[in-house]
Design an enzyme around this catalytic site. Sequence first.
Site, PDB file in Angstrom:
ATOM      1  N   SER A 128       0.840  -1.199   0.000  1.00  0.00           N
ATOM      2  CA  SER A 128       0.000   0.000   0.000  1.00  0.00           C
ATOM      3  C   SER A 128       0.876   1.251   0.000  1.00  0.00           C
ATOM      4  CB  SER A 128      -0.904   0.026   1.235  1.00  0.00           C
ATOM      5  OG  SER A 128      -1.711   1.192   1.238  1.00  0.00           O
ATOM      6  N   LYS A 178      -4.479  -6.981   2.667  1.00  0.00           N
ATOM      7  CA  LYS A 178      -4.456  -5.889   1.688  1.00  0.00           C
ATOM      8  C   LYS A 178      -5.804  -5.740   0.992  1.00  0.00           C
ATOM      9  CE  LYS A 178      -2.551  -2.693  -0.945  1.00  0.00           C
ATOM     10  NZ  LYS A 178      -3.392  -2.545  -2.117  1.00  0.00           N
ATOM     11  N   HIS A 181      -7.991  -3.908   3.333  1.00  0.00           N
ATOM     12  CA  HIS A 181      -7.501  -2.523   3.324  1.00  0.00           C
ATOM     13  C   HIS A 181      -8.118  -1.753   2.166  1.00  0.00           C
ATOM     14  CE1 HIS A 181      -4.750   0.332   1.355  1.00  0.00           C
ATOM     15  NE2 HIS A 181      -4.319   0.682   2.559  1.00  0.00           N
ATOM     16  N   ASN A 182      -8.106  -2.360   0.980  1.00  0.00           N
ATOM     17  CA  ASN A 182      -8.641  -1.665  -0.189  1.00  0.00           C
ATOM     18  C   ASN A 182     -10.156  -1.517  -0.112  1.00  0.00           C
ATOM     19  OD1 ASN A 182      -5.989  -1.790  -0.981  1.00  0.00           O
ATOM     20  ND2 ASN A 182      -6.435  -2.392  -3.076  1.00  0.00           N
ATOM     21  N   GLU A 185     -10.670   1.373   2.041  1.00  0.00           N
ATOM     22  CA  GLU A 185     -10.313   2.543   1.227  1.00  0.00           C
ATOM     23  C   GLU A 185     -11.499   2.995   0.375  1.00  0.00           C
ATOM     24  OE1 GLU A 185      -7.799   2.475  -2.693  1.00  0.00           O
ATOM     25  OE2 GLU A 185      -6.436   2.374  -0.971  1.00  0.00           O
TER      26      GLU A 185
END
Length: 309
Positions: A128, A178, A181-182, A185
């Site tokens: 990231s 990840k 995380h996205n 986001e």
Amino acid sequence: MRKKTTTNRELGYIGLGKMGLNMVERLLEKGYSVTVYDKNVKSVQRIARQGARPASTLQQLVSTLEVPRLIWIMVSYQAVDSVIQELLPSLMPGDTIIDGGNSPYKESMRRAEDLETRGIHFLDAGVSGGPSGARTGACIMVGGERKVFESHKNLFRDLSVRKGFGHMGKSGAGHFVKMVHNGIEYGMMQAIAEGFSVLKASPFHLDLTEISDLYNRKSVIESRLVGWLQQAFEKYGEDLHDISGSVSHTGEGAWTVEVAKESGIPVPIIEGALNFRIQSGTTPGYTGKILSALRNQFGGHEVMRKAKK
């Protein structure tokens, strides 16, 4: 065939897109010996001028490395399997492959299992920070065997900001973390875009550039995203005339929603953000412009509005 006589400061690097080029530049700056390959010959030549060793084939890339070899793959998730299959005839037990792209975590689990039968190590690394993070220090989430992670810990440390990397768990865990995380986001970007759309529509003729700057001065919603929005306003103007109101998405948000449904966990914010991006293809608007502008600022994604014919 040469055997390593020094610590792990040599690797092969496959994939020289915006992230890959910047990451290799960082590695070269830190004294690593890097052999690079990309189908784009100009990208290979560009980084070779900075000290990387160019390879015209994957086989040549492998042949330049001392054993046990370390190879970082930074390609689209659709291409990972084909790259690995092309590498395999040249690899041997003890070599390590790191997938630093955004791959579906179940695919990473499968790849690790398949490669283990050949004695080849595999780490899945979610990265990231976008192109700027790749150059100045990223946040890296790693999955795979702990002992393999530990043997390459210095590499992750050198690619990251201070304390910006960690071992998440067994194979697949890095890409899973990840992925979520996205997904988060997506929701954060959506909230910012919607809020600034409300500000723009107010009767107060507000200065959105000033507000984005003010919000980023120790307010509760201070963030890199708000800072990037300010930069977008300064670059394109508050109306974002040249920015597309249709927002692209690269898959990770959808994967997060799918996993949440499999787990029976409601994620209405992330799912709503994903659906907005999908629907923006036919109903573009100012909220979509803000999302597109943000994607451009942190990821370098192309978001310019197409000229009418």
